[in-house]
Motif scaffolding. Sequence first.
Motif, PDB file in Angstrom:
ATOM      1  N   TYR B 110     -59.956  64.531   7.869  1.00  0.00           N
ATOM      2  CA  TYR B 110     -60.789  64.375   6.673  1.00  0.00           C
ATOM      3  C   TYR B 110     -61.409  65.739   6.389  1.00  0.00           C
ATOM      4  O   TYR B 110     -62.249  66.209   7.150  1.00  0.00           O
ATOM      5  CB  TYR B 110     -61.857  63.314   6.916  1.00  0.00           C
ATOM      6  CG  TYR B 110     -62.899  63.232   5.837  1.00  0.00           C
ATOM      7  CD1 TYR B 110     -62.542  62.961   4.514  1.00  0.00           C
ATOM      8  CD2 TYR B 110     -64.244  63.418   6.132  1.00  0.00           C
ATOM      9  CE1 TYR B 110     -63.499  62.886   3.523  1.00  0.00           C
ATOM     10  CE2 TYR B 110     -65.213  63.352   5.154  1.00  0.00           C
ATOM     11  CZ  TYR B 110     -64.837  63.079   3.840  1.00  0.00           C
ATOM     12  OH  TYR B 110     -65.791  63.018   2.855  1.00  0.00           O
ATOM     13  N   THR B 146     -60.308  61.122   0.705  1.00  0.00           N
ATOM     14  CA  THR B 146     -58.903  61.462   0.929  1.00  0.00           C
ATOM     15  C   THR B 146     -58.696  61.920   2.362  1.00  0.00           C
ATOM     16  O   THR B 146     -59.378  62.838   2.835  1.00  0.00           O
ATOM     17  CB  THR B 146     -58.443  62.552  -0.049  1.00  0.00           C
ATOM     18  OG1 THR B 146     -58.709  62.096  -1.375  1.00  0.00           O
ATOM     19  CG2 THR B 146     -56.954  62.827   0.080  1.00  0.00           C
ATOM     20  N   PHE B 148     -55.821  63.192   5.313  1.00  0.00           N
ATOM     21  CA  PHE B 148     -54.486  63.749   5.491  1.00  0.00           C
ATOM     22  C   PHE B 148     -53.922  63.198   6.802  1.00  0.00           C
ATOM     23  O   PHE B 148     -54.530  63.338   7.866  1.00  0.00           O
ATOM     24  CB  PHE B 148     -54.542  65.278   5.543  1.00  0.00           C
ATOM     25  CG  PHE B 148     -53.187  65.908   5.655  1.00  0.00           C
ATOM     26  CD1 PHE B 148     -52.268  65.778   4.634  1.00  0.00           C
ATOM     27  CD2 PHE B 148     -52.822  66.603   6.795  1.00  0.00           C
ATOM     28  CE1 PHE B 148     -51.010  66.343   4.733  1.00  0.00           C
ATOM     29  CE2 PHE B 148     -51.556  67.171   6.909  1.00  0.00           C
ATOM     30  CZ  PHE B 148     -50.654  67.037   5.875  1.00  0.00           C
ATOM     31  N   GLU B 193     -51.142  61.911   2.064  1.00  0.00           N
ATOM     32  CA  GLU B 193     -52.563  61.690   1.813  1.00  0.00           C
ATOM     33  C   GLU B 193     -52.813  60.200   1.609  1.00  0.00           C
ATOM     34  O   GLU B 193     -52.042  59.528   0.916  1.00  0.00           O
ATOM     35  CB  GLU B 193     -53.001  62.442   0.558  1.00  0.00           C
ATOM     36  CG  GLU B 193     -53.181  63.925   0.802  1.00  0.00           C
ATOM     37  CD  GLU B 193     -53.725  64.640  -0.427  1.00  0.00           C
ATOM     38  OE1 GLU B 193     -54.146  65.783  -0.265  1.00  0.00           O
ATOM     39  OE2 GLU B 193     -53.710  64.058  -1.523  1.00  0.00           O
ATOM     40  N   THR B 195     -55.677  57.829   0.011  1.00  0.00           N
ATOM     41  CA  THR B 195     -56.906  57.848  -0.783  1.00  0.00           C
ATOM     42  C   THR B 195     -57.584  56.493  -0.663  1.00  0.00           C
ATOM     43  O   THR B 195     -56.991  55.466  -0.992  1.00  0.00           O
ATOM     44  CB  THR B 195     -56.580  58.155  -2.263  1.00  0.00           C
ATOM     45  OG1 THR B 195     -55.745  59.309  -2.292  1.00  0.00           O
ATOM     46  CG2 THR B 195     -57.825  58.420  -3.068  1.00  0.00           C
TER      47      THR B 195
END
Lengths: 305, 213
Positions: B110, B146, B148, B193, B195
Amino acid sequence: MIFRNIYWIFWLHLLLNSMIPCSSARAEPLFTVVASTTQIADLAREIAGDRCRVISILGPGINPHGYMPVPNDGKTVASADLCLQNGLHLEGKNWMATLVRDNGNRPIITCSDGIIPLHLDYDGTVVDDPHAWFDPRNAAIYVNNILKGLIVMDPEGASQYTARASLYLNQLRVLDAWITEQFHQIPPEKRILVTSHDAFNYFAARFGLTVRSPVGWSTGAEIGGGMTPERRRHVVASIREGQVPAVFVETTVNPKIIEQIAQEAGVRIGGHLYSDAMGPAGSAGERYIGMMRENTLTIVEALSR
Amino acid sequence: MIRFVLACLVACGMLGSVSVCHYMLTRSPVTEPPTSIQPTLRSESALQTPHRTPDQQADTTVSPSRIQLQNNDAARRFFLILTSGFNTAPDPFALGSDGLTEPTRLSAQYGDKSIITLLNDLLRGESIRSSEFDVADTDITRGTLTLFIRATPAETDARIPCPLRIDLIRADGFPCDTYTLWTPGNGVMLTGEATLNPVPGSNTAALGWELVK
């Protein structure tokens, strides 16, 4: 006469002035890295970028097994901030380590450290196969070893080296997946690779090929030996039995033996493969990824016919 | 003599142009004064998250009671539950994959904070819970967070697309949102990603859980 001299001095002055911005536009490399082979030099360039000048002792198409260093190699190694070698006795008689020892004892990294080597058995002598870079996962280990060496040599450039290595490892990952996909086009029974020496065992193990090679571990006579009538008969018989559609010639090996075997077995030459050294500048095989891509395309095209 | 004077004039002209070029190449960039930034308020309905249905997007509206929750420190702490639809394996192309250090199987990040770094294998169907982490106030206000994600499927699962489910849970147990990423299925690892909406209850239907009141 005086006026003429002044005239020329003005023009010379102008010329030199105009060159100043051009020469200062690109920074000179800060360090010199000397690699034993073209593959290692290419991997090092990918990570070092413009911070280092990377020099390869061997040129394109030169066989590392039987290489005899020349006096100029000693000067090159003596000027290095870091030396890189493959290890696993790829450099016949450890010529790179000897060069380093005899020329200032510069720091040296063995790029194959950490890989699990394949073994070759020649008449009861078990040796480690040195051609580890043909498995992209091993190339990733090379990259990590080179990265460590560069960071120790130049801690200030660590973030740049790490970023480049991270990008290049992603490229290797994609290459690995792509090669796997390509070989799925060949029926499993046709995935037999006949080359002129045992350079492709890692490649074959990774991508499900069976290797048959008529010559021993090394192209020199140091370890392994070379062609024996028994080995030759075995190879010709296996080509006939396996209905191999093609055999391949390596760029660093004299193609004579493989051409004779192909003729004897009644198969055609599938093409040239980059093996112990990469291709010349400007060729598709001058970079590691290009070399692997071209080898794959050559093999897939020849075996899937 | 005339030739010399002409040469001098030409040389001076060229010297001048070279000097101008040199100046242009070597001068430091001019920094312009920063323009003042007017704070603008965006309506919640303007926030579109592509992976949600319109109904789910409507759920992203922040109610006053939730705004109150956001002012609480506890409302900024979250954890993840990741459920893998594939067996994970070491990533042979990771930084540090030199055989001496253990490559990561799965990781979640994050911003610049590492939320999960899994060094052990995760089997298909198994879940892993992350440690708690703080979410930026701006992400809570905006309603999007978001992450990763990287995960390496084992060779056996690398050739088919497989899911990785990510549940975002607030530290006090409120389920907030869920997201599913899929592996490419071509032998390449999963990088993508996720979200998520950090507002509790914004997507409980997808979570399959009931919001505890």
